[in-house]
Design an enzyme around this catalytic site. Structure first.
Site, PDB file in Angstrom:
ATOM      1  N   HIS A 103      -6.788 -32.055  65.160  1.00  0.00           N
ATOM      2  CA  HIS A 103      -7.285 -31.120  64.150  1.00  0.00           C
ATOM      3  C   HIS A 103      -6.430 -31.175  62.887  1.00  0.00           C
ATOM      4  CE1 HIS A 103      -4.053 -28.944  66.139  1.00  0.00           C
ATOM      5  NE2 HIS A 103      -4.000 -28.107  65.115  1.00  0.00           N
ATOM      6  N   ASP A 105      -5.254 -28.164  60.246  1.00  0.00           N
ATOM      7  CA  ASP A 105      -5.129 -26.723  60.432  1.00  0.00           C
ATOM      8  C   ASP A 105      -6.143 -25.933  59.615  1.00  0.00           C
ATOM      9  OD1 ASP A 105      -2.976 -26.774  62.234  1.00  0.00           O
ATOM     10  OD2 ASP A 105      -1.559 -27.074  60.596  1.00  0.00           O
ATOM     11  N   HIS A 240      -3.252 -33.642  63.647  1.00  0.00           N
ATOM     12  CA  HIS A 240      -2.211 -33.685  64.669  1.00  0.00           C
ATOM     13  C   HIS A 240      -2.747 -33.207  66.001  1.00  0.00           C
ATOM     14  CE1 HIS A 240      -1.930 -29.755  62.676  1.00  0.00           C
ATOM     15  NE2 HIS A 240      -1.459 -29.258  63.805  1.00  0.00           N
ATOM     16  N   ARG A 254       6.608 -21.137  63.446  1.00  0.00           N
ATOM     17  CA  ARG A 254       5.892 -21.827  62.370  1.00  0.00           C
ATOM     18  C   ARG A 254       5.586 -20.909  61.213  1.00  0.00           C
ATOM     19  NH1 ARG A 254       0.235 -25.203  62.829  1.00  0.00           N
ATOM     20  NH2 ARG A 254      -0.422 -23.866  61.132  1.00  0.00           N
TER      21      ARG A 254
END
Length: 298
Positions: A103, A105, A240, A254
């Site tokens: 995907h 993000d 990723h 994150r």
């Protein structure tokens, strides 16, 4: 008058023929605007960067992220906490929050993520690697005919994997990076549902090919984590995937820089294709709902 600090002498090691570099020689906890400019230029060149042995505190992580733009909370993960722009995900032996599907993000949003900055707090000694794919290269190695065809298409994305099918956006299949001006494929298996200008059956065939094509090993880099590593990637030209092959605990923290609207390589050359009065009409329902909603806004 105080003299400006000299630029750090960075040790940059490429990690694959397609993308990725490991960076030594800088403390991200002490980084300032000049350091951010240097890192940004390296990111434009390598697309994903890794900084081992950093171990940032949450406040240092947030401060570093803000050097690159406004940070936003995740729209589909209710993680709470006093820092909504900062989140932590834990997984243990295949159970928990694991992004084990290719995907980019948050392409389900009108303005998807620009870049993400991830801190690997704890990781298993074996397994749990992450792979990234170079979406520039995936576009560049298509045949001229396929490039031309894809540049005239757009795709519907949604947040169905996050339990929110009503969150939808349409983006170009081929986008132009606002900085490098290079073209890249912008569809992914996690969020992309339908090629707008094709029938459902045609879309399934074309979209299935494109998402598999981006995942070709020669377009990728695979990174084996060590605790304290910071990774950052340009979401506009990469995808990723986390390898869900580990035992033990994996903890990441994150922050995400949001706010970029994808620019099409070329405006769509055809109208949306909806055949809405047949037994197969249910396959067009979601696209029709989105288009009707957009028509009401205009």
């Amino acid at each position: 008058m105080a003299l400006a600090s000299p630029a750090p002498q960075l040790d940059v090691t490429r990690l694959s023929g397609s993308l990725g570099a490991e960076i030594h020689g800088i403390s991200l906890a002490q980084a300032g605007p000049a350091d951010a400019d240097l890192i940004r230029s390296l990111l434009m060149e390598h697309q994903v960067l890794f900084f081992p042995s950093q171990r940032l505190t949450p406040d240092e992580h947030i401060a570093f992220g803000r050097l690159f733009g406004k940070l936003e909370s995740h729209p589909n993960l209710s993680l709470g906490g006093e820092r909504p722009e900062f989140f932590e995900l834990r997984a243990n032996s295949g159970a928990g929050a694991i992004a084990d599907e290719w995907h980019s993000d948050l392409t389900c949003q009108e303005r998807p993520s620009l870049l993400a900055i991830l801190h690997m707090v704890k990781c298993p000694s074996v397994g749990g690697d992450t792979m990234w794919a170079n979406a520039y290269k995936a576009y560049d190695e298509l045949s001229p005919a396929m490039k031309d065809f894809c540049e005239g298409l757009s795709a519907l994305h949604d947040a169905h994997p996050h339990g929110n099918v009503e969150q939808m956006a349409i983006h170009p299949v081929v986008r132009i990076h606002p900085v490098t001006k290079k073209k890249s494929l912008f569809v992914n298996e996690h969020f992309t549902r339908r090629i707008v200008e094709l029938s459902h059956q045609e879309s399934e065939a074309v979209l299935s090919f494109l998402v598999r094509w981006i995942q070709s090993p020669r377009f990728t880099v695979r990174y084996h984590w060590t605790p304290g590593t910071i990774a950052m990637w340009d979401n506009r030209c990469t995808q990723h995937h986390v390898l869900n092959d580990f035992e033990g605990e994996r903890v990441i923290q994150r922050v995400t820089v949001m706010g970029d609207r994808p620019e099409a390589a070329r405006p769509p050359r055809w109208e949306p294709y909806i055949k809405y009065f047949s037994a197969a009409s249910h396959r067009d329902r979601q696209l029709k709902k989105f288009l009707d909603r957009q028509a009401e806004k205009s």
